[in-house]
Design a protein around this motif. Structure first.
Motif, PDB file in Angstrom:
ATOM      1  N   GLY A 264       0.818  -1.207   0.000  1.00 40.08           N
ATOM      2  CA  GLY A 264       0.000   0.000   0.000  1.00 40.08           C
ATOM      3  C   GLY A 264       0.849   1.254   0.000  1.00 40.08           C
ATOM      4  O   GLY A 264       0.521   2.252  -0.664  1.00 40.08           O
ATOM      5  N   LEU A 265       1.967   1.238   0.740  1.00 44.10           N
ATOM      6  CA  LEU A 265       2.866   2.388   0.745  1.00 44.10           C
ATOM      7  C   LEU A 265       3.490   2.598  -0.632  1.00 44.10           C
ATOM      8  O   LEU A 265       3.625   3.733  -1.096  1.00 44.10           O
ATOM      9  CB  LEU A 265       3.954   2.190   1.804  1.00 44.10           C
ATOM     10  CG  LEU A 265       3.448   2.151   3.256  1.00 44.10           C
ATOM     11  CD1 LEU A 265       4.585   1.791   4.200  1.00 44.10           C
ATOM     12  CD2 LEU A 265       2.838   3.479   3.653  1.00 44.10           C
ATOM     13  N   ILE A 266       3.860   1.500  -1.285  1.00 47.94           N
ATOM     14  CA  ILE A 266       4.372   1.608  -2.654  1.00 47.94           C
ATOM     15  C   ILE A 266       3.279   2.160  -3.562  1.00 47.94           C
ATOM     16  O   ILE A 266       3.530   2.984  -4.451  1.00 47.94           O
ATOM     17  CB  ILE A 266       4.851   0.235  -3.170  1.00 47.94           C
ATOM     18  CG1 ILE A 266       6.002  -0.303  -2.307  1.00 47.94           C
ATOM     19  CG2 ILE A 266       5.276   0.316  -4.629  1.00 47.94           C
ATOM     20  CD1 ILE A 266       7.236   0.539  -2.310  1.00 47.94           C
ATOM     21  N   GLY A 267       2.041   1.738  -3.336  1.00 45.70           N
ATOM     22  CA  GLY A 267       0.920   2.220  -4.134  1.00 45.70           C
ATOM     23  C   GLY A 267       0.685   3.709  -3.965  1.00 45.70           C
ATOM     24  O   GLY A 267       0.358   4.416  -4.923  1.00 45.70           O
ATOM     25  N   GLN A 268       0.865   4.213  -2.749  1.00 49.11           N
ATOM     26  CA  GLN A 268       0.698   5.658  -2.531  1.00 49.11           C
ATOM     27  C   GLN A 268       1.717   6.443  -3.329  1.00 49.11           C
ATOM     28  O   GLN A 268       1.407   7.485  -3.911  1.00 49.11           O
ATOM     29  CB  GLN A 268       0.834   5.968  -1.041  1.00 49.11           C
ATOM     30  CG  GLN A 268      -0.321   5.452  -0.198  1.00 49.11           C
ATOM     31  CD  GLN A 268      -0.173   5.812   1.261  1.00 49.11           C
ATOM     32  OE1 GLN A 268       0.057   6.969   1.606  1.00 49.11           O
ATOM     33  NE2 GLN A 268      -0.302   4.835   2.135  1.00 49.11           N
ATOM     34  N   LYS A 269       2.937   5.947  -3.370  1.00 50.83           N
ATOM     35  CA  LYS A 269       3.971   6.629  -4.152  1.00 50.83           C
ATOM     36  C   LYS A 269       3.640   6.562  -5.640  1.00 50.83           C
ATOM     37  O   LYS A 269       3.808   7.545  -6.370  1.00 50.83           O
ATOM     38  CB  LYS A 269       5.333   5.990  -3.857  1.00 50.83           C
ATOM     39  CG  LYS A 269       6.520   6.778  -4.423  1.00 50.83           C
ATOM     40  CD  LYS A 269       6.842   6.375  -5.841  1.00 50.83           C
ATOM     41  CE  LYS A 269       8.011   7.162  -6.411  1.00 50.83           C
ATOM     42  NZ  LYS A 269       8.246   6.852  -7.839  1.00 50.83           N
ATOM     43  N   LEU A 270       3.162   5.415  -6.114  1.00 51.13           N
ATOM     44  CA  LEU A 270       2.804   5.276  -7.527  1.00 51.13           C
ATOM     45  C   LEU A 270       1.682   6.237  -7.891  1.00 51.13           C
ATOM     46  O   LEU A 270       1.725   6.894  -8.943  1.00 51.13           O
ATOM     47  CB  LEU A 270       2.384   3.834  -7.810  1.00 51.13           C
ATOM     48  CG  LEU A 270       1.859   3.524  -9.214  1.00 51.13           C
ATOM     49  CD1 LEU A 270       2.843   3.970 -10.289  1.00 51.13           C
ATOM     50  CD2 LEU A 270       1.534   2.038  -9.347  1.00 51.13           C
ATOM     51  N   SER A 271       0.677   6.362  -7.032  1.00 53.63           N
ATOM     52  CA  SER A 271      -0.420   7.302  -7.282  1.00 53.63           C
ATOM     53  C   SER A 271       0.098   8.729  -7.356  1.00 53.63           C
ATOM     54  O   SER A 271      -0.309   9.517  -8.228  1.00 53.63           O
ATOM     55  CB  SER A 271      -1.475   7.176  -6.184  1.00 53.63           C
ATOM     56  OG  SER A 271      -2.523   8.106  -6.382  1.00 53.63           O
ATOM     57  N   ALA A 272       1.016   9.078  -6.456  1.00 49.90           N
ATOM     58  CA  ALA A 272       1.589  10.430  -6.459  1.00 49.90           C
ATOM     59  C   ALA A 272       2.397  10.682  -7.728  1.00 49.90           C
ATOM     60  O   ALA A 272       2.362  11.777  -8.295  1.00 49.90           O
ATOM     61  CB  ALA A 272       2.467  10.618  -5.224  1.00 49.90           C
TER      62      ALA A 272
ATOM     63  N   HIS B 241       7.855  -1.461  -6.659  1.00 49.31           N
ATOM     64  CA  HIS B 241       8.165  -0.042  -6.864  1.00 49.31           C
ATOM     65  C   HIS B 241       8.670   0.186  -8.284  1.00 49.31           C
ATOM     66  O   HIS B 241       8.238   1.112  -8.983  1.00 49.31           O
ATOM     67  CB  HIS B 241       9.217   0.377  -5.840  1.00 49.31           C
ATOM     68  CG  HIS B 241       9.430   1.847  -5.762  1.00 49.31           C
ATOM     69  ND1 HIS B 241      10.188   2.442  -4.785  1.00 49.31           N
ATOM     70  CD2 HIS B 241       8.995   2.877  -6.548  1.00 49.31           C
ATOM     71  CE1 HIS B 241      10.206   3.755  -4.958  1.00 49.31           C
ATOM     72  NE2 HIS B 241       9.497   4.034  -6.023  1.00 49.31           N
ATOM     73  N   ALA B 242       9.577  -0.675  -8.722  1.00 47.59           N
ATOM     74  CA  ALA B 242      10.194  -0.507 -10.039  1.00 47.59           C
ATOM     75  C   ALA B 242       9.192  -0.718 -11.168  1.00 47.59           C
ATOM     76  O   ALA B 242       9.174   0.043 -12.149  1.00 47.59           O
ATOM     77  CB  ALA B 242      11.378  -1.466 -10.186  1.00 47.59           C
ATOM     78  N   ILE B 243       8.352  -1.743 -11.074  1.00 45.39           N
ATOM     79  CA  ILE B 243       7.402  -1.992 -12.164  1.00 45.39           C
ATOM     80  C   ILE B 243       6.356  -0.878 -12.207  1.00 45.39           C
ATOM     81  O   ILE B 243       5.886  -0.483 -13.288  1.00 45.39           O
ATOM     82  CB  ILE B 243       6.720  -3.371 -12.013  1.00 45.39           C
ATOM     83  CG1 ILE B 243       6.064  -3.804 -13.335  1.00 45.39           C
ATOM     84  CG2 ILE B 243       5.732  -3.392 -10.892  1.00 45.39           C
ATOM     85  CD1 ILE B 243       7.037  -4.100 -14.448  1.00 45.39           C
ATOM     86  N   GLY B 244       6.021  -0.318 -11.029  1.00 45.13           N
ATOM     87  CA  GLY B 244       5.111   0.830 -11.007  1.00 45.13           C
ATOM     88  C   GLY B 244       5.720   2.045 -11.683  1.00 45.13           C
ATOM     89  O   GLY B 244       5.059   2.741 -12.465  1.00 45.13           O
ATOM     90  N   ASP B 245       6.995   2.314 -11.387  1.00 45.20           N
ATOM     91  CA  ASP B 245       7.680   3.439 -12.031  1.00 45.20           C
ATOM     92  C   ASP B 245       7.789   3.225 -13.534  1.00 45.20           C
ATOM     93  O   ASP B 245       7.634   4.167 -14.323  1.00 45.20           O
ATOM     94  CB  ASP B 245       9.082   3.613 -11.435  1.00 45.20           C
ATOM     95  CG  ASP B 245       9.070   4.410 -10.143  1.00 45.20           C
ATOM     96  OD1 ASP B 245       8.007   4.958  -9.794  1.00 45.20           O
ATOM     97  OD2 ASP B 245      10.123   4.481  -9.480  1.00 45.20           O
ATOM     98  N   ALA B 246       8.080   1.994 -13.934  1.00 45.70           N
ATOM     99  CA  ALA B 246       8.192   1.700 -15.366  1.00 45.70           C
ATOM    100  C   ALA B 246       6.871   1.976 -16.074  1.00 45.70           C
ATOM    101  O   ALA B 246       6.838   2.550 -17.176  1.00 45.70           O
ATOM    102  CB  ALA B 246       8.610   0.246 -15.568  1.00 45.70           C
ATOM    103  N   LEU B 247       5.764   1.587 -15.444  1.00 44.27           N
ATOM    104  CA  LEU B 247       4.444   1.832 -16.036  1.00 44.27           C
ATOM    105  C   LEU B 247       4.165   3.332 -16.112  1.00 44.27           C
ATOM    106  O   LEU B 247       3.732   3.848 -17.155  1.00 44.27           O
ATOM    107  CB  LEU B 247       3.368   1.131 -15.202  1.00 44.27           C
ATOM    108  CG  LEU B 247       1.916   1.326 -15.672  1.00 44.27           C
ATOM    109  CD1 LEU B 247       1.732   0.783 -17.079  1.00 44.27           C
ATOM    110  CD2 LEU B 247       0.955   0.648 -14.696  1.00 44.27           C
TER     111      LEU B 247
END
Length: 356
Positions: A87-95, A194-200
């Motif tokens: 969820g914390l990784i998700g918050q960063k991805l949303s931001a 984290h990395a796959i979220g940033d890549a997307l």
């Protein structure tokens, strides 16, 4: 009735006991071999997380492209959800998505089950993060997402998990061994999420018309905002742009500099078409007075700076600041493509924006 005899015995005085000084603490210094073992282990954690990220490269394929299209073409907002470390990784991805122009909110799964599901609407896209793919709070939301018509993209380490089976697109990071000594604390897996979220997010950014000007609108503060700010964002324009004709007298230039809102330390000198032909500054005036030239009826064109450095309105403020530092000037005229004086950049404005 006879009174009881008074006790005349003296009460003992209580003396404060002086505080005992703490024994000096000897810092614990690990032996040389333990020190090296600790550093070697720390490096192994970094290597494990690096390998987890590098292992994703072979997993970026058709599913990634489908996820990209759903996020990029989302008519509503991208709702990111997850619990715990995911969820914390998700918050960063949303931001990250929001900072690059994609409307996005984070939805806590527990709060969603108690009414916050109302944040999700038809046309939204769900990004659900769970390494195990079996997070109960997340899985129980899948039927609701389906009824709301919101497609789900699962970011998970188990392509056969309940979350993956209920998703429309699965970004599978694979089974990842954690870097923790017990193999339990989310470390390498969260690095991979984290990395796959940033890549997307970055692939979506690359596929959209979103440049530094749009980025600046979303980052008006801090170092990031200053790095993409344009001269047009800071220059004095309109009634705050000091203008005087080249046929004017020196006295008229002083009046313009005094009466222009903000009292700039200079005035642009223009011809009858509004094209920049010179600049006159407070410094020029002081130098004239020092030399004894106090004839304010003198033609301005005789005392103005005839070759002023100038910039365009779309030039980065950082570049304009560099020019001002190199030339040791406090003002820069701003001209358009036809050479018309459309503004003035003053050092005071740069200082206020913390760009100088």
């Amino acid at each position: 009735m006879a009174r009881a005899p008074r006790n005349t015995a003296r009460k003992p005085r209580l003396r404060a006991v002086p505080p005992q000084e703490d024994a000096p603490v000897t810092p614990s210094v690990p032996a040389a071999d333990e020190r090296e073992a600790t550093l070697a282990y720390a490096r192994s954690v970094l290597e494990a997380e690096a390998q987890a990220i590098l292992g994703l490269m072979g997993r970026v394929g058709d599913a990634f492209l489908r996820a990209l299209e759903l996020v990029r073409d989302c008519p509503g907002q991208v709702v990111v959800t997850g619990i715990g470390k995911a969820g914390l990784i998700g918050q960063k991805l949303s931001a990250t998505l929001a900072s690059t122009g994609i409307r996005s909110v984070f939805l806590h799964p527990t709060e969603a089950a108690h009414g916050d599901l109302g944040r999700v609407g038809r046309g939204d896209v769900i990004l659900a993060l769970s390494n195990s793919g079996a997070t109960e709070e997340l899985v129980r939301l899948l039927p609701s997402f389906k009824r709301l018509g919101a497609p789900v993209i699962a970011l998970t380490g188990d392509a056969e998990s309940p979350l993956a089976r209920g998703a429309d697109v699965v970004l599978d990071i694979g089974r990842i061994e954690e870097a923790c000594p017990m193999g339990l604390v989310p470390t390498a897996s969260t690095a991979a999420l984290h990395a796959i979220g940033d890549a997307l997010a970055m692939a979506v950014l690359r596929s959209r018309p979103f440049g530094s000007a749009e980025y600046a609108l979303l980052h008006p503060a801090g170092k990031l905002g200053r790095s993409v700010m344009r001269v047009v964002d800071l220059m004095r324009s309109g009634s705050s742009n000091p203008l005087v004709r080249d046929t004017a007298k020196l006295s008229e230039a002083v009046v313009v500099m005094t009466n222009t809102p903000g009292r700039p330390g200079a005035t642009n000198v223009v011809d009858k078409q509004g094209r920049l032909v010179g600049i006159f500054t407070d410094g020029d005036l002081r130098r004239l007075v020092e030399k004894g030239f106090t004839d304010f009826e003198r033609p301005l064109r005789e005392v103005m700076g005839k070759r002023p450095r100038c910039v365009g309105p779309e030039v980065l403020v950082l570049e304009a600041t560099r020019l001002m530092r190199e030339a040791r000037v406090d003002q820069l005229p701003v001209v358009d493509a036809e050479g018309r004086a459309v503004g003035l950049l003053d050092v005071q404005d740069l200082l206020a924006a913390r760009s100088f």
